[in-house]
Write an enzyme that holds these catalytic residues in place. Structure first.
Site, short mmCIF file in Angstrom:
data_model
loop_
_atom_site.label_atom_id
_atom_site.label_comp_id
_atom_site.label_asym_id
_atom_site.label_seq_id
_atom_site.Cartn_x
_atom_site.Cartn_y
_atom_site.Cartn_z
N HIS A 272 0.62 -1.17 -0.02
CA HIS A 272 0.03 -0.18 -0.02
C HIS A 272 0.93 1.23 -0.07
CE1 HIS A 272 0.92 -0.83 4.14
NE2 HIS A 272 1.23 0.34 4.27
N HIS B 63 6.10 6.61 -0.98
CA HIS B 63 6.76 5.40 -1.35
C HIS B 63 5.88 4.32 -1.02
CE1 HIS B 63 7.51 5.80 3.04
NE2 HIS B 63 7.45 4.47 2.84
P1 2AM Z 1 5.52 2.43 5.03
O1 2AM Z 1 5.96 0.99 4.94
O2 2AM Z 1 4.84 2.95 3.90
O3 2AM Z 1 6.39 3.17 5.63
C1 2AM Z 1 1.26 0.17 8.35
O4 2AM Z 1 2.17 -0.32 9.46
C2 2AM Z 1 2.32 1.14 7.73
O5 2AM Z 1 2.62 2.17 8.45
C3 2AM Z 1 3.51 0.58 7.44
O6 2AM Z 1 3.47 0.06 6.15
C4 2AM Z 1 4.59 1.86 7.32
O7 2AM Z 1 4.39 2.55 6.19
C5 2AM Z 1 4.00 2.81 8.41
N1 2AM Z 1 4.80 2.98 9.35
C6 2AM Z 1 5.10 4.39 9.66
N2 2AM Z 1 5.82 4.40 10.86
C7 2AM Z 1 5.37 3.11 11.50
C8 2AM Z 1 5.75 2.57 12.62
N3 2AM Z 1 6.41 3.13 13.75
N4 2AM Z 1 5.21 1.13 12.77
C9 2AM Z 1 4.86 0.62 11.97
N5 2AM Z 1 4.48 1.17 10.77
C10 2AM Z 1 4.84 2.28 10.64
#
Ligand code: 2AM
Length: 179
Positions: free
Chosen positions: A36, A120
């Site tokens: 996503h 991203h």
């Molecule tokens: P990203 O992979 O696009 O950076 C769901 O958990 C989404 O929230 C993850 O896919 C991640 O997106 C984002 N995210 C950002 N900070 C996070 C954190 N501290 N822990 C988990 N997910 C985080």
């Protein structure tokens, strides 16, 4: 409940991104169905605040747009990659949507990380030391030919942490205005 807000991608795109997976020691690839584009990660939010949040998110007025993919890249940089991702061509309407979503989340009293929005799509998370296969992956996929995607809505997701990894469940979809 642990929450995040994201844009879903069509299965055709997710399947393509699944196909380019490479064998990189120590990598954890995002399961295809979970790929996503994150707009905001909220963390734990209580039920009362979720009610208020969904009402406020529904009031967002923002136009739909097209996502155009650029190539693979990594965070934080090539000398110590920890996250492999696919980037997106600049799209002001995406940035505006992310700003509105983030302002709305903050206005509901939910704190957010201060890192600026950097659009991203995460493909994999990596361990140190950096395996040399990463350089090859970035070289092979630095440019990517994927069809563009029309974005018509964004989703509030629940993320349940389990011993098998996170399970993402859509809680509510919010429609963007026609372009
Ligand atoms: P990203 O992979 O696009 O950076 C769901 O958990 C989404 O929230 C993850 O896919 C991640 O997106 C984002 N995210 C950002 N900070 C996070 C954190 N501290 N822990 C988990 N997910 C985080």
């Amino acid at each position: 409940m642990r929450l995040f807000i994201a844009i879903e991608l069509p299965d055709t795109i997710k399947r393509h991104l699944e196909k380019i997976r490479a064998h990189i020691p120590g990598s954890r690839w995002v399961p295809m169905e979970q790929i996503h584009l994150t707009l905001a990660f909220l963390g734990e939010v209580d039920e009362v605040t979720i009610e208020r949040l969904t009402g406020s998110l529904a009031a967002i007025q923002s136009p739909g747009f097209s996502l155009r993919f650029s190539g693979a890249g990594c965070f934080p940089d090539r000398s110590r990659p920890r996250v492999l991702w696919v980037g997106l061509e600049p799209e002001p309407r995406l940035n505006r949507l992310a700003s509105l979503v983030r302002e709305t989340v903050l206005a509901c009293g939910i704190p957010l990380e201060e890192r600026p929005f950097s659009p991203h799509i995460t493909l994999a998370r990596l361990k140190l030391p950096v395996p040399r296969e990463v350089e090859a992956f970035l070289g092979d996929h630095g440019k990517m030919c994927l069809p563009s995607v029309d974005v018509r809505r964004f989703i509030l997701f629940k993320s349940l942490l389990t011993s098998q990894g996170a399970v993402h469940t859509p809680l509510k979809a919010f429609t963007l205005s026609p372009t």
